[in-house]
Each structure stands twice: as structure tokens, then as C-alpha cells.
Enzyme design. Structure first.
Site, PDB file in Angstrom:
ATOM      1  CG  ASP A 131       0.872   3.845  -1.873  1.00 22.13           C
ATOM      2  OD1 ASP A 131      -0.289   4.127  -2.186  1.00 22.13           O
ATOM      3  OD2 ASP A 131       1.207   3.528  -0.720  1.00 22.13           O
ATOM      4  CB  CYS A 196     -11.257 -10.905   6.760  1.00 17.86           C
ATOM      5  SG  CYS A 196     -11.306  -9.177   7.270  1.00 17.86           S
ATOM      6  CB  CYS A 239      -4.146  -6.552   8.926  1.00 12.06           C
ATOM      7  SG  CYS A 239      -4.995  -8.138   8.923  1.00 12.06           S
TER       8      CYS A 239
HETATM    9  S1  SF4 Z   1      -5.946  -6.601   5.795  1.00 11.98           S
HETATM   10 FE1  SF4 Z   1      -6.806  -7.790   7.528  1.00 11.98          FE
HETATM   11  S2  SF4 Z   1      -8.649  -6.681   8.131  1.00 11.98           S
HETATM   12 FE2  SF4 Z   1      -8.081  -5.923   6.081  1.00 11.98          FE
HETATM   13  S3  SF4 Z   1      -9.227  -7.201   4.669  1.00 11.98           S
HETATM   14 FE3  SF4 Z   1      -7.255  -8.233   4.941  1.00 11.98          FE
HETATM   15  S4  SF4 Z   1      -7.604  -9.687   6.646  1.00 11.98           S
HETATM   16 FE4  SF4 Z   1      -9.294  -8.220   6.650  1.00 11.98          FE
END
Ligand code: SF4
Ligand code: SF4
Length: 312
Positions: A131, A196, A239
Site C-alpha cells: 500500500d 452499505c 468503515c
Molecule cells: S466501506 Fe462502508 S461506505 Fe465504503 S463501500 Fe463498504 S460499507 Fe460502503
């Protein structure tokens, strides 16, 4: 030591170093991935991550990064832990931020692996990446047989799910190669897309970074846009939602990688501690974690947005 023996030895040594999975593939240009990447960039889905549009040739061709590239060792290191923050009202961190910055942990392990390879095959040269360079890890993980890209775009391995970092060691020597993962084990599932919070997952296994909370709280250096604040669900950095709902991450029974254990002080922080975080405490607590990537001001703005998101 012939290629088969050395390849087996590399995988054993990688396991001793803590890697959960390891595959090996030959270096080539990933032309098919380059086309997908260009289409994604043309649609503006990289948001403000302009660097993704640079060095596309290096992203897809390891020979452009390391002239004598012949083989890629692709290794996965789990960062899975149960949720460790103690105050249920505290703003939430993504699991991968727990513990020491993976940008430090993984290249170090790969360098130790390279030194071992050089000890048994003198003259081998290599470069380690995680990364931190244009090389793109997920397609190479698939090439090396580690797994498939799920609908949420993240690589999934049948044994360890998707909560893992990928490190790549490019070598100038030939090895025995694994078969690419050509299967798709998502089947008819669409749970990540449905879960999501911001509708950021496209139908073609890519993410629209302009809507993704991980991008909005980290890469996008400005405040989280007002329209996304109600969707943050208390998240301040990253997230995990699309991975949490994935059936391949259900009932994971993996040893916690010691480097990625959460610091006790961070785990114990209350809502009030987060709200009143001083620059000095921010620097002391997070300077060794991947959260050092964002400024104190951005971090505090994320905290404010996260608190607001659960009060709305
Ligand atoms: S990290 Fe969170 S906001 Fe991004 S695609 Fe996955 S669920 Fe959706
Ligand atoms: S939640 Fe379902 S569709 Fe999404 S990555 Fe996991 S298996 Fe695939």
C-alpha cells in the site's frame, strides 16, 4: 534448491513470520485490470485520490517498478479482531486501524522473508510493497490464488475471509506458481451492497469513492460532506460495514496478529475522551498507527461529524 522446493520454503517461512496466507505468481502485465481501472477513473470514482490516475503502467506491470521482475510473492496478514472499543457510545474506528501501522509491519516481514530467500538462493534481488507504491494488491492476490474480489471489491479468501492486508514481494527469480483464483464464491449474495450505508458499491465490483465512508473520513482531506453525516453511524476513521455483513467473515476463528491488537488506552476511551482529545494526546496515541495519515484537524472534524451522526 529448485523452484518447487524454494516456493514451498517461502510459504513455510511466510507462515513462521505470521502471514496467514501466501501465494506465488509470475510477473506479467495485467492488461485487463488496466482497462477496468481506466474506466473507473474516467467515471471520476476516485474522488480526490488523483494519485490513482498516475503511474497506471506501474500499477499493472511489476516490470515497470522493478526491472528484473519475474515472480511475485503475495502474502496476506489478518487484522481481524472482535470489536474492542469498550464504550458503546464512543465514535467507532475501523478494525484495521487497531495496533501498529501496517505500512511498517508488513514491509518489515517481507524484508525478513527476502533475506531468507537470498540466503538459500544467492543473487536474488527483490522489493517489498504494501500500500505504499503504485502496485495494485487485489488483482495480484487473485493471480496468486489467494481469493476472489467480492462484490464490495475487497479480496476474500475462503479460510480467512477478507479482513487482511496484502503485501507483495517482487523477485528477480523464477519460482513455482499457484493457479489464479478464477471462481466467484459470492453467488447470488448481495448483502454488502444492501448494507452499505451510502450506496457506494457499484454493480461491477468497484466502489464509488465519492460516497464511501472510508474515503470520506481518510483520503478526502476536507470535512465529511453534510449529506453524508447522517450515514456515518458514528464512524470516525474508515468503515467495516460491507465486510461485517459478508458471510465469508462470519464465525472467523483466527488468532489475532499481535501487532494489530488495539492499544489499551485507545480501547478504553469514552465519548468524552474522544470529544476532548488534545493534539498532544492524539500525537502520543496515534503516531504509530495508520491513523497518523490524517491531520489532527481532520481527525477532530471526523469526531464531531461522527457524534452528530448518531444524534440526528
Ligand atoms: S466501506 Fe462502508 S461506505 Fe465504503 S463501500 Fe463498504 S460499507 Fe460502503
Ligand atoms: S457480502 Fe455477499 S456479495 Fe458481498 S462480498 Fe460477501 S459474499 Fe460477496
Amino acid at each position: 534448491m529448485d523452484n518447487k522446493e524454494l516456493s514451498g520454503g517461502i510459504k513455510r517461512r511466510a507462515a513462521e513470520l505470521g502471514f496467514n496466507i501466501c501465494g506465488i505468481t509470475g510477473a506479467r502485465e495485467l492488461t485487463e485490470y488496466g482497462e477496468r481501472l481506466r474506466a473507473w477513473l474516467d467515471a471520476g470514482m476516485n474522488d480526490r485520490m488523483g494519485y490513482l490516475a498516475r503511474d497506471i503502467d506501474k500499477r499493472t506491470d511489476p516490470g515497470k517498478l522493478f526491472g528484473d521482475a519475474r515472480s511475485l510473492v503475495v502474502a496476506g496478514l489478518s487484522y481481524y479482531t472482535g470489536l474492542k472499543q469498550k464504550d458503546p457510545e464512543a465514535p467507532r474506528l475501523s478494525r484495521y486501524t487497531y495496533g501498529t501501522d501496517y505500512h511498517d509491519v508488513i514491509p518489515l516481514k517481507l524484508t525478513i522473508l527476502l533475506e531468507w530467500i537470498q540466503s538459500v538462493r544467492p543473487g536474488t534481488e527483490g522489493r517489498a510493497f504494501c500500500d505504499s507504491s503504485p502496485i495494485t494488491e487485489k488483482p495480484w492476490g487473485r493471480e496468486a490464488g489467494l481469493g476472489w474480489q467480492g462484490r464490495h471489491s475487497i479480496l476474500i479468501n475462503r479460510e480467512i475471509g477478507s479482513f487482511f492486508f496484502i503485501g507483495i514481494l517482487i523477485l528477480n527469480t523464477g519460482l513455482e506458481y499457484d493457479s489464479p483464483c478464477t471462481e466467484d464464491h459470492c453467488g447470488n449474495c448481495r448483502q454488502c451492497i444492501d448494507a452499505c450505508p451510502t450506496g457506494a458499491i457499484n454493480d461491477n465490483r468497484t466502489i464509488d469513492a465519492r460516497k464511501c465512508i472510508a474515503n470520506l473520513t481518510i483520503e478526502n482531506r476536507g470535512p465529511v460532506p453534510e449529506e453524508f453525516i447522517p450515514k456515518l453511524g458514528g464512524r470516525i476513521y474508515g468503515c467495516d460495514r460491507c465486510q461485517e455483513v459478508c458471510p465469508w467473515n462470519r464465525d472467523l476463528k483466527l488468532p489475532v496478529t499481535p501487532e494489530f491488537e488495539i492499544d489499551g488506552e485507545i480501547a478504553g476511551m469514552s465519548l468524552g475522551d474522544w470529544r476532548n482529545l488534545s493534539p498532544e494526546r492524539f500525537s502520543r496515541l496515534f503516531s504509530m498507527t495508520s491513523m497518523r495519515r490524517i491531520s489532527y484537524e481532520k481527525f477532530m472534524s471526523n469526531i464531531e461529524a461522527a457524534i452528530k451522526s448518531v444524534q440526528l
